[in-house]
Design a protein around this motif. Sequence first.
Motif, PDB file in Angstrom:
ATOM      1  N   UNK A  33       9.734 -11.788   3.491  1.00  0.00           N
ATOM      2  CA  UNK A  33       8.708 -10.937   4.090  1.00  0.00           C
ATOM      3  C   UNK A  33       7.707 -10.438   3.048  1.00  0.00           C
ATOM      4  N   UNK A  34       6.451 -10.255   3.425  1.00  0.00           N
ATOM      5  CA  UNK A  34       5.417  -9.797   2.476  1.00  0.00           C
ATOM      6  C   UNK A  34       5.507  -8.290   2.238  1.00  0.00           C
ATOM      7  N   UNK A  35       6.640  -7.868   1.697  1.00  0.00           N
ATOM      8  CA  UNK A  35       6.894  -6.434   1.495  1.00  0.00           C
ATOM      9  C   UNK A  35       7.030  -6.053   0.029  1.00  0.00           C
ATOM     10  N   UNK A  36       6.902  -7.015  -0.871  1.00  0.00           N
ATOM     11  CA  UNK A  36       7.179  -6.708  -2.277  1.00  0.00           C
ATOM     12  C   UNK A  36       6.134  -5.805  -2.928  1.00  0.00           C
ATOM     13  N   UNK A  37       4.990  -5.661  -2.281  1.00  0.00           N
ATOM     14  CA  UNK A  37       3.969  -4.729  -2.785  1.00  0.00           C
ATOM     15  C   UNK A  37       3.988  -3.400  -2.036  1.00  0.00           C
ATOM     16  N   UNK A  38       4.953  -3.215  -1.173  1.00  0.00           N
ATOM     17  CA  UNK A  38       5.047  -1.956  -0.441  1.00  0.00           C
ATOM     18  C   UNK A  38       5.318  -0.788  -1.391  1.00  0.00           C
ATOM     19  N   UNK A  39       4.794   0.366  -1.003  1.00  0.00           N
ATOM     20  CA  UNK A  39       5.050   1.614  -1.725  1.00  0.00           C
ATOM     21  C   UNK A  39       5.819   2.557  -0.808  1.00  0.00           C
TER      22      UNK A  39
END
Length: 332
Positions: A304-310
């Motif tokens: 999922x494209x969540x690795x840049x989530x804060x």
Amino acid sequence: KLLNTDVVDMNALKALSWNGVPHSLRPTCWRLMTGYAPAKAVRRDAALERKRQDYRDYVSELWQISDEDRTEEERKTFHQVLIDAPRTAPECPLFRDEETVQLALRRMLYIRAARNPASGYVQGLNDVATPFMLIFYGEQVAAAQEARGVPHQRDWYAGSLEQAQATLASLSEEALLTAEADAYWSLCALLDGVQDHYTAAQPGIQRLVYRVRELCFRVDAPCCHHIEDNGLEFLQFAFRWANCLLLREVPPICAFRLFDTFLAEGSHGLPSFLSYCCAALLLNFSKQVLEMEFQDMVMFLQNLPTQDWKENEMSMLLSQAYLFQAMFSGAS
């Protein structure tokens, strides 16, 4: 103020912590919320020292022994832990450190399995240990840097492996073992409420994934029909989410925020709330999923494209999960 009282009001602490704990207070709050540290201030230091000494004893009695002194089952567990530990948190350089971090992780996982033969060790527990290790190592790093008059960096673990190793090298053996013991006991406390998630066949996770599927059909049936019409089963992606408490899906800064809420929920409330979190995570990407076919869908849901989530994105996900809980808790 709450933490400085003679007896910490645990209900008040959990209510405040649910919405996020200031990073510098996480070690203290997490020890309290897991029950590892007593609520009574007068008992706390002695209780923690006793438990830390117990862990040191376990290292001597259960880890620092020859293979011949282990049972066949213990040897299998030992071997599996040695295989799994290096796979932990591949995006975090700190977990590539063999001398300190990998050794600590292996000891923690093996000792817990040896002391809990009914549940033993299953894959995924290595991931569950990571937030505790980062927080309690970080506490010791902050104390050492403060003593030297060096500003503390909250994401000290996020640089290169060499930088992380240099930071750990500045800590005493006593400080390192204290952090390891704190992580061990906190992990054990968390797992006590989800024992059937980590036993043979993992029936607790099987039930949780069924619940996630049920929730998602109630909220967004078109997305769910699209997933299953393409031949993808919920177990193929949601099992990993539940098994690792979503920790493989988000970066450490989000993992900390996630654990603030998980620990506030309490280990016995965790399975239910985790199901709402998994449903919220999937449906957050409903639009993208509806545009995909099987192969792309599998790849997407496993990365999922969540690795840049804060923390903000994580808080929004938790709020959505809370809304689902309010809507469907107790619904058949």
